[in-house]
Design a protein around this motif. Structure first.
Motif, PDB file in Angstrom:
ATOM      1  N   LEU A 228       0.331  -2.459   1.573  1.00 41.69           N
ATOM      2  CA  LEU A 228       0.902  -1.538   2.892  1.00 41.69           C
ATOM      3  C   LEU A 228       2.128  -2.435   3.089  1.00 41.69           C
ATOM      4  O   LEU A 228       3.100  -2.001   3.892  1.00 41.69           O
ATOM      5  CB  LEU A 228      -0.365  -1.480   3.781  1.00 41.69           C
ATOM      6  N   SER A 229       3.294  -2.937   1.917  1.00 39.08           N
ATOM      7  CA  SER A 229       4.705  -3.750   2.309  1.00 39.08           C
ATOM      8  C   SER A 229       5.050  -2.463   2.550  1.00 39.08           C
ATOM      9  O   SER A 229       5.926  -1.376   1.776  1.00 39.08           O
ATOM     10  CB  SER A 229       4.938  -4.283   1.137  1.00 39.08           C
ATOM     11  N   LEU A 230       6.148  -2.413   3.641  1.00 42.37           N
ATOM     12  CA  LEU A 230       6.807  -1.046   3.935  1.00 42.37           C
ATOM     13  C   LEU A 230       8.634  -1.308   3.618  1.00 42.37           C
ATOM     14  O   LEU A 230       9.659  -0.820   4.001  1.00 42.37           O
ATOM     15  CB  LEU A 230       6.782  -0.939   5.537  1.00 42.37           C
ATOM     16  N   GLU A 231       8.405  -2.303   2.606  1.00 42.57           N
ATOM     17  CA  GLU A 231      10.089  -2.667   1.754  1.00 42.57           C
ATOM     18  C   GLU A 231      10.123  -2.214   1.260  1.00 42.57           C
ATOM     19  O   GLU A 231      10.892  -1.474   0.054  1.00 42.57           O
ATOM     20  CB  GLU A 231      10.026  -4.034   2.309  1.00 42.57           C
ATOM     21  N   GLN A 232       8.909  -1.320   0.400  1.00 44.37           N
ATOM     22  CA  GLN A 232       8.992  -0.104  -0.895  1.00 44.37           C
ATOM     23  C   GLN A 232       8.787   1.182  -0.048  1.00 44.37           C
ATOM     24  O   GLN A 232       8.713   1.765   0.975  1.00 44.37           O
ATOM     25  CB  GLN A 232       7.273  -0.057  -1.016  1.00 44.37           C
ATOM     26  N   GLU A 236       6.247   4.320  -3.903  1.00 48.51           N
ATOM     27  CA  GLU A 236       5.715   3.280  -4.810  1.00 48.51           C
ATOM     28  C   GLU A 236       4.835   2.944  -4.274  1.00 48.51           C
ATOM     29  O   GLU A 236       4.439   2.054  -4.754  1.00 48.51           O
ATOM     30  CB  GLU A 236       6.741   2.339  -4.330  1.00 48.51           C
ATOM     31  N   MET A 237       3.981   3.363  -2.594  1.00 46.32           N
ATOM     32  CA  MET A 237       3.223   2.945  -2.115  1.00 46.32           C
ATOM     33  C   MET A 237       1.582   3.789  -3.192  1.00 46.32           C
ATOM     34  O   MET A 237       2.019   4.496  -3.054  1.00 46.32           O
ATOM     35  CB  MET A 237       2.985   3.244  -0.741  1.00 46.32           C
ATOM     36  N   SER A 238       0.703   3.105  -2.967  1.00 45.97           N
ATOM     37  CA  SER A 238      -0.674   3.977  -3.879  1.00 45.97           C
ATOM     38  C   SER A 238      -0.454   5.283  -2.306  1.00 45.97           C
ATOM     39  O   SER A 238      -1.102   5.456  -1.013  1.00 45.97           O
ATOM     40  CB  SER A 238      -2.047   2.970  -2.634  1.00 45.97           C
TER      41      SER A 238
END
Length: 301
Positions: A228-232, A236-238
């Protein structure tokens, strides 16, 4: 109790239903045709189930890998998927499958033909074996089973890939990251007393809501470098969470932006990014307030 004997009688039922269908004029008696067609599907499913058990007993170490099935959408992973594959192969050979593009049909037809021919060979060989030595599987029997298992798997992958977008390796990896996050969330929730082992062992229905809720908090605050990194970017998120990227961003800035002290002191610096309405609703959370929030997320309210 012998599987080959069970196969013999299941095969007899399939043969009998097919003979009845071939002797029926579907236009004169469409209702009876539909009844027989349903019987055929049921008897074929029963035959395939027994054949699956025979292969597990006869060639357990020679089975074709089914790892590709992790690429399939979850809604396709049903118990009678194998029966659907046979029905699709029959329709492709009959030329009555409009759901598949013509280019894909041309590629799938040879595979469908090989699969159905292999199934007929398996049925013949197993019938003969059941009448002669129903307690053994000589090498010729094993060979036809191995060939059928391979052809079935190859057709299944090709057919499903022609109908739906199968998951990429990247998406599978992201999905595994989500699984790990959920496992870490459950472990932490047990440690902090939010959940009990009895709830998990008893499949408490409330967990279907509780665990994803807690996983969002864990993914934003406890494991900020995880899935859940919001840097991506959202891409790029699921796909489980990417549609909610902007909402997750608001939640993170409201509850905390460093993931370390659970205090969300940075919300004041990020205030300009939130609407006044959100600033009024969301509070800067202390450790105690975070605990209260997580306990509230574990309720049915």
């Amino acid at each position: 109790p012998r599987l080959l004997s069970q196969f013999f009688f299941a095969d007899e039922r399939v043969t009998r239903v097919v003979a009845e269908i071939n002797g029926l004029d579907a236009e004169l008696d469409p209702q009876q045709y539909l009844v027989l067609l349903n019987q055929l599907h049921l008897s074929q499913a029963h035959l395939l189930a027994i054949l699956e058990r025979i292969m597990e007993e006869c060639i357990p170490t020679q089975r074709h890998s089914r790892d590709y099935m992790v690429k399939f959408p979850e809604e396709l992973l049903v118990d009678n998927l194998g029966n659907h594959m046979l029905f699709a192969a029959e329709c492709l050979l009959a030329g009555t499958f409009p759901e598949v593009e013509e280019a894909d049909r041309a590629q799938l037809r040879p595979q469908a033909r090989n699969l159905l021919c292999s199934l007929e060979l398996v049925r013949t060989v197993l019938r003969e074996q059941s009448l002669s030595q129903p307690n053994s599987y000589p090498e010729p029997v094993r060979a036809v089973l191995v060939q059928f298992d391979r052809l079935f798997a190859e057709f299944e992958l090709s057919y499903v890939s022609s109908l739906v977008a199968v998951k990429s390796p990247e998406e599978i990896y992201r999905q595994q990251e989500i699984i790990v996050l959920f496992c870490e969330t459950v472990e932490r929730a047990l440690r902090l007393g939010y959940l009990t082992q009895e709830m998990i062992d008893g499949y408490e229905p409330l967990l279907m809501f509780t665990i994803p809720r807690l996983a969002i908090i864990s993914g934003l605050l406890i494991y900020p470098e995880g899935p859940l990194s919001l840097e991506q970017s959202p891409e790029e998120m699921s796909r489980v969470f990417s549609p909610f990227y902007n909402l997750l961003k608001k939640i993170r800035y409201a509850v905390g932006n460093d993931g370390c002290d659970h205090g969300a002191a940075g919300v004041r610096d990020m205030g300009l990014m939130l609407s006044p309405h959100l600033r009024e609703l969301l509070r800067v959370l202390s450790v105690e307030e975070l605990c209260l929030l997580e306990r509230s997320l574990c309720t049915a309210e």
